[in-house]
Write an enzyme that holds these catalytic residues in place. Structure first.
Site, mmCIF file in Angstrom:
data_model
loop_
_atom_site.group_PDB
_atom_site.id
_atom_site.type_symbol
_atom_site.label_atom_id
_atom_site.label_comp_id
_atom_site.label_asym_id
_atom_site.label_seq_id
_atom_site.Cartn_x
_atom_site.Cartn_y
_atom_site.Cartn_z
ATOM 1 N N ARG A 164 0.827 -1.212 0.000
ATOM 2 C CA ARG A 164 0.000 0.000 0.000
ATOM 3 C C ARG A 164 0.859 1.259 0.000
ATOM 4 O O ARG A 164 0.528 2.259 -0.628
ATOM 5 C CB ARG A 164 -0.871 0.034 1.254
ATOM 6 C CG ARG A 164 -1.897 -1.058 1.330
ATOM 7 C CD ARG A 164 -2.598 -1.004 2.677
ATOM 8 N NE ARG A 164 -3.561 -2.082 2.780
ATOM 9 C CZ ARG A 164 -4.627 -2.054 3.567
ATOM 10 N NH1 ARG A 164 -4.862 -0.981 4.310
ATOM 11 N NH2 ARG A 164 -5.462 -3.056 3.618
ATOM 12 N N GLU A 219 -10.824 -1.116 -5.533
ATOM 13 C CA GLU A 219 -11.401 -0.176 -4.570
ATOM 14 C C GLU A 219 -10.508 1.053 -4.392
ATOM 15 O O GLU A 219 -9.286 0.968 -4.532
ATOM 16 C CB GLU A 219 -11.564 -0.861 -3.207
ATOM 17 C CG GLU A 219 -12.363 -0.013 -2.210
ATOM 18 C CD GLU A 219 -12.364 -0.591 -0.791
ATOM 19 O OE1 GLU A 219 -11.369 -1.217 -0.406
ATOM 20 O OE2 GLU A 219 -13.362 -0.398 -0.078
#
Lengths: 467, 168
Positions: A96, A163
């Protein structure tokens, strides 16, 4: 898409001599398109369309571990044991944050310590291996303000849902990542989804309306998701999912979900499919299994009553950490039970739901319409956060003021105790104040105690919240 | 009403307590913001001037803030994701380099897993953490205690300096 590729030193296949772990170079986009077309499964958008047409709630667990074989085993176990409609690949924290080297070291040395699946490190060939292993399509969930390398590997792996957005994957996840920059990066993601849509491949783009996970006022969740959806639609995105976290008061949750199609009709072009999504409770969970199971059932029922197209499930191990496979299966089973049409006899006071929906939509309009009417939305959003006319409670990013203070009213519904500098009308401010006017209902409480109590609304019910 | 605080914002909410400054933040790998907001608000409510560095704060940033606020009474560090030890490994070196000796208070979920052992706490104390709290509600009381102890020390030092009998 060559000008958008991002083969920096940390993305691509240059990670040392171990051939076994060498990340493969990305294939041409045409190859990925051909692979997706040939997949013997529906895309996420098709699953959602089918669920909506049949009046059913699609069910999706969370799932992500560091090791390829464990990830395969987990996906197959969930599919065999509970037939979820959509699978999840939750991405690890290193990936991430674009710490791809740390993620690779984790893959080699201690995959069990990674808190998700390091997709960029494993590479698209292993991604396709996961995709080929299960019947249901897979959505990528992460929390990265800078998603480009991950998005490229997602497409090459043939995953049809990604997402995140420039607001919802920035403010809750990073301390100081410029909003202008995250919006620009996510605009590129949306532009590629627009290109793919013109090729007939619809990528679902879901917005993480959960934001910082506790006491999220519905209108702030919806306002931010719809701003992100409007930006996506302008880039050609054709399928958006608006995700909202269960607050815990059934009328408010139902009303919020039912507002989503009306807000879509108001703010999005007709060519964009828009699906309401419910996340089962995202705040502190009860530790006692029976109460945790009851909360999962309550969430699934809220999804059904609210007409959600999809529900993201929780597990009875939520209070303790990452759930094991059996707990995940149990959460899916409980959710399937509650989402059954056999429970259609459960009904709410429709007048109260309609009244609540009208209030929510009015608040959303007061927040988003000045921005939508202002012209340059990409520039207006960072300015609005700096001024506080857009804001979220408990922001991890210092680029939001966090002057919003939410609180529960006597029914448990989440209201604005303070709305900071949100551009609310006198009418809206007065209504929130009235809703929170406890009268003689409760003794006066320090703000901090009140917030703790409201945050631990479900966790306190079986004793102290614990660690 | 003032908000529940913002990262890096110095608020004058609550009555001023003669500029009693506290530096607050969450460890480097940790983005959990909710408890941080609540603690900042609570300390401001108690009259403290809170320099809140927010989430993802490195040891180096904590000490840089100390240089900007040399009057700070303490550094209060939260850690929720279980990585406290890894995130605070630079602490001894940073303390030695800067020579700054300010009490460091730590709290939160300080190791991975739900079973905690004293070993986890001992290695944190060994890094130079001065106080580990189980409950954020104890912070203000600890700060008061530290201030009282320091005031007593100062009085003693002053008394010696002017050659008075400090028992009078």
């Amino acid at each position: 898409m060559s000008e958008r590729t991002d083969h920096g030193p940390e993305s691509g296949g240059h990670h040392g001599g171990d051939e076994l772990f060498k990340t493969p170079e990305l294939p041409p986009l045409a190859d990925s398109i051909a692979y997706i077309r040939a997949l013997p499964k529906q895309t996420v958008a098709e699953v959602l369309r089918t669920a909506k047409a049949r009046g059913k709630v699609a069910v999706q667990p969370r799932c992500g571990v560091g090791n390829q074989h464990e990830q395969l085993r987990l996906l197959r176990a969930l599919e065999a044991g509970a037939q979820p409609d959509i699978h999840t690949l939750t991405i690890d924290a290193h990936t991430r944050m674009r710490r791809f080297d740390q993620a690779l070291r984790g893959i080699r040395e201690c995959p069990q310590d990674l808190n998700g699946y390091p997709l960029v490190g494993h590479g698209w060939i292993r991604g396709r291996e996961l995709n080929d292993a299960v019947r249901a399509p897979i959505q990528i969930r992460h929390g990265s303000p800078h998603p480009w390398a991950l998005f490229e590997t997602t497409l090459a792996s043939g995953f049809t849902a990604f997402e995140g957005g420039g607001i919802c994957y920035n403010l809750p996840y990073a301390k100081n990542f410029p909003i202008t920059e995250s919006l620009a990066l996510w605009r590129e993601v949306d532009a590629v989804c627009g290109d793919l849509a013109r090729e007939g491949i619809i990528v679902d783009r879901e917005y993480f309306g959960t934001l910082t996970a506790v006491l999220m006022p519905p209108s702030i969740s919806l306002a931010i998701s719809f701003l992100e959806a409007v930006l996506a639609a302008r880039e050609g995105v054709r399928c958006v999912s608006i995700a909202y976290p269960q607050g815990g008061e059934i009328v408010q949750d139902t009303a919020t979900l039912r507002s989503i199609p009306r807000l879509a009709a108001r703010y999005l072009p007709e060519t964009v499919e828009c699906y309401p999504v419910l996340h089962q409770y995202m705040g502190p969970f009860p530790r006692a299994r029976r109460r945790a199971d009851a909360l999962i059932l309550y969430g699934a029922l809220a999804a059904r009553l609210g007409g959600a197209t999809k529900v993201l499930t929780k597990t009875h191990q939520e209070a303790f950490g990452v759930p094991d496979t059996d707990a995940n299966l149990a959460g899916l089973a409980t959710t399937h039970l509650a989402a059954s049409e056999l429970l259609d006899f459960v009904a709410l006071d429709e007048d109260r739901v309609a009244e609540e929906s009208a209030w929510i939509e009015e608040e959303v309009a007061e927040i988003v319409e000045p921005l939508l009417q202002g012209g340059d939305l990409l520039n207006a959003i960072p300015t609005a956060f700096a001024e506080g006319s857009l804001d979220i409670p408990f922001s991890a990013s210092r680029l939001a003021r966090s002057h919003i203070v939410p609180a529960r009213d006597l029914s448990g519904a989440i209201r604005y105790l303070s709305s900071g500098a949100l551009p609310f009308s006198e009418r809206t401010l007065r209504r929130n104040a009235l809703q929170l006017d406890d009268g003689d209902g409760r003794p006066p409480t320090r703000l901090l105690d009140r917030l703790s109590r409201d945050i631990n609304y479900f966790a306190y019910a079986d004793g102290p919240a614990g660690p | 009403m003032a908000g529940v605080s913002n990262a890096a914002e110095r608020s004058s909410a609550g009555e001023s307590r003669d500029a009693r400054t506290v530096i607050l933040g969450v460890t480097a790998s940790d983005a959990h913001a909710v408890a941080n907001h609540l603690i900042a608000h609570s300390l401001r409510d108690e009259g403290f001037d809170v320099v809140n560095l927010g989430v993802n704060t490195t040891v180096e940033e904590f000490f840089a803030a100390l240089r900007d606020h040399p009057d700070a009474e303490a550094i209060v560090i939260g850690s929720i994701n279980g990585h406290a030890y890894e995130d605070l490994l630079d602490l001894p070196e940073e303390r030695a380099e800067t020579g700054i000796d300010c009490p460091i208070i730590l709290g939160g979920n300080l190791s991975v897993g739900s079973h905690k052992s004293d070993d986890h706490l001992r290695r944190l104390y060994d890094l130079g953490i001065d106080h580990i709290l189980e409950d954020a509600d104890q912070i203000a009381a600890l700060l008061d205690k530290l201030l009282a102890a320091r005031t007593a020390d100062d009085a003693e030092a002053t008394a010696y300096a002017v050659g008075e009998d400090h028992h009078t």
